[in-house]
Scaffold this motif. Structure first.
Motif, short mmCIF file in Angstrom:
data_model
loop_
_atom_site.label_atom_id
_atom_site.label_comp_id
_atom_site.label_asym_id
_atom_site.label_seq_id
_atom_site.Cartn_x
_atom_site.Cartn_y
_atom_site.Cartn_z
N LEU A 167 0.87 -1.12 -0.15
CA LEU A 167 0.06 0.01 0.01
C LEU A 167 0.81 1.45 0.19
N PRO A 168 0.42 2.38 -0.52
CA PRO A 168 1.01 3.50 0.36
C PRO A 168 1.40 4.24 0.99
N GLY A 169 2.58 4.42 1.48
CA GLY A 169 3.62 4.52 2.80
C GLY A 169 4.58 3.54 2.74
N HIS A 170 4.00 2.57 2.46
CA HIS A 170 5.40 1.33 2.22
C HIS A 170 6.74 1.82 1.47
N PRO A 171 7.32 1.69 2.46
CA PRO A 171 9.02 1.65 1.47
C PRO A 171 9.36 0.98 0.66
N LEU A 172 8.78 0.32 0.07
CA LEU A 172 9.09 -0.21 -1.78
C LEU A 172 7.64 0.16 -2.02
N HIS A 173 7.12 0.79 -1.54
CA HIS A 173 5.38 1.08 -2.76
C HIS A 173 5.87 1.93 -4.25
N ALA A 174 6.88 2.19 -4.26
CA ALA A 174 7.17 3.52 -5.72
C ALA A 174 7.48 2.10 -5.78
N SER A 175 8.54 1.55 -5.81
CA SER A 175 8.86 0.62 -6.89
C SER A 175 7.72 -1.32 -6.79
N PHE A 176 7.45 -1.30 -6.12
CA PHE A 176 6.69 -2.48 -5.92
C PHE A 176 4.87 -2.05 -5.29
N GLY A 177 4.08 -0.88 -5.33
CA GLY A 177 3.21 -0.95 -4.77
C GLY A 177 1.93 -2.16 -5.95
N GLY A 178 1.12 -2.23 -5.51
CA GLY A 178 0.21 -3.26 -5.75
C GLY A 178 -0.26 -4.10 -5.32
N ILE A 179 -0.22 -5.37 -6.46
CA ILE A 179 -0.90 -6.72 -5.93
C ILE A 179 0.97 -6.81 -6.32
N HIS A 180 1.13 -8.49 -5.78
CA HIS A 180 2.14 -8.96 -6.63
C HIS A 180 1.96 -10.42 -6.16
N HIS A 181 1.81 -11.60 -6.73
CA HIS A 181 1.66 -13.12 -6.79
C HIS A 181 3.21 -13.75 -7.02
N ILE A 182 3.31 -14.57 -5.96
CA ILE A 182 4.90 -15.41 -5.84
C ILE A 182 4.65 -16.41 -7.25
N TYR A 183 5.28 -17.00 -8.22
CA TYR A 183 4.27 -18.14 -8.57
C TYR A 183 6.10 -18.64 -8.22
N ALA A 184 6.49 -20.39 -7.71
CA ALA A 184 7.47 -21.31 -8.44
C ALA A 184 7.44 -22.52 -9.62
N ASN A 185 8.33 -22.99 -10.14
CA ASN A 185 8.46 -23.77 -11.05
C ASN A 185 8.55 -24.96 -10.26
N PRO A 186 9.16 -26.26 -10.52
CA PRO A 186 8.98 -27.13 -9.38
C PRO A 186 10.17 -27.71 -9.21
N LYS A 187 11.10 -27.08 -9.54
CA LYS A 187 12.48 -27.36 -9.38
C LYS A 187 13.00 -26.02 -7.56
N ALA A 188 12.20 -24.99 -8.09
CA ALA A 188 11.79 -24.06 -6.79
C ALA A 188 11.07 -24.56 -5.88
N MET A 189 9.60 -24.84 -6.41
CA MET A 189 8.77 -25.93 -5.45
C MET A 189 10.02 -27.12 -4.65
N ALA A 190 10.89 -27.52 -4.61
CA ALA A 190 11.06 -28.23 -3.84
C ALA A 190 12.32 -27.50 -2.98
N GLY A 191 13.01 -26.26 -3.25
CA GLY A 191 13.89 -25.17 -2.92
C GLY A 191 12.82 -24.38 -1.52
N TYR A 192 11.56 -24.53 -2.01
CA TYR A 192 11.45 -24.25 -0.38
C TYR A 192 11.28 -24.37 0.07
N LYS A 193 11.22 -26.23 -0.05
CA LYS A 193 10.50 -27.43 1.29
C LYS A 193 11.82 -27.70 1.37
N ALA A 194 13.12 -27.74 0.72
CA ALA A 194 14.51 -27.42 1.08
C ALA A 194 15.56 -26.95 2.06
#
Lengths: 168, 168
Positions: free
Chosen positions: B52-79
């Protein structure tokens, strides 16, 4: 040896008639329960929406919901009609707002639409269920699918009763 | 016939020294470009956040972000450590607020982390890139990965430089 109590055996024609009479009623009253959508968190993410206070559905669906689709449902989004076995999940969580961010909070309910045209003929070919919180067994809908879910989905017949749409 | 201008040929030792001097610089300045993450919209959805506005990263990343992971990254999150070929996408969209709902608006940038320990050794083994809007070719980061991305990710070394975490 003669059969005892022959008079207590119903006439075969009666049995066929009774089965024909009971069968549709039994199906309408007791469709088999919708299975919990195992592994849905790794299915394709269709969309996300936040429903705020003031929305007419806030009491039921306030918070953040993510829609997930299994591969058969993905094919359905692309074709406009959903094949047997298509499953769509409505994953509803509290909205957690802090430090100028909004993120997922606690899970409220895992809503499910499960396509089986014969089994769920009374509700557009879709079984509807809600699993409470993180439970895989506590059901929020049960036998109330027609009133609790299908009533709102029915006007979306042209979209095969689905509200969401896929967007790359 | 004698060689002309022998004095203009550099001494071999100088060439070796020059190569040794230039090689790390060349690698640091020009890692191969991070490929566009084809098909990421159907990868696993790790999480969603609104800034939201007021966040220190709002100028760069304001809005909605979704994070997606390919199958190798999924293994990484778990490991806890991400294998070669792991790809994580930061899909940033405008937040569209209307009728007491908030949904995804226009796509701002598709941010990418692509694990290749050798290729991207200078930035923690991850290549960083941003693809503008819906373009698969317009790059927002290019050669600025160290300053534009890695500077903020470096303190997350214990998490293999990743901010997000998987949650079922």
């Amino acid at each position: 040896m003669s059969r005892p109590f022959p008079s207590r055996r119903p006439h075969p024609a009666f049995c066929v008639g009774l089965a024909a009479f009971l069968s549709p009623l039994a199906l309408a009253a007791d469709p088999p329960p919708v299975p919990y959508p195992e592994g849905y968190r790794q299915w394709a993410h269709v969309k996300t929406m936040r429903i705020l206070p003031g929305h007419p559905l806030h009491a039921s669906f306030g918070g953040i919901h993510h829609i997930y689709a299994n591969p058969k449902a993905m094919a359905g989004y692309k074709a406009g009609r959903f094949p047997e076995g298509a499953v769509i999940v409505f994953d509803l969580l509290d909205a957690s707002e802090a430090d100028a961010t909004v993120t997922d909070g606690a899970r409220k309910v895992v809503g499910v639409m499960h396509k089986n045209a014969k089994r769920y003929a009374a509700t557009g070919g879709w079984g509807f269920e809600g699993f409470k919180g993180n439970s895989k067994t506590e059901r929020a809908v049960g036998k109330d699918a027609a009133g609790a879910c299908y009533g709102c989905h029915e006007p979306r017949k042209a979209q095969d009763y689905v509200f969401s749409a896929w967007k790359d």
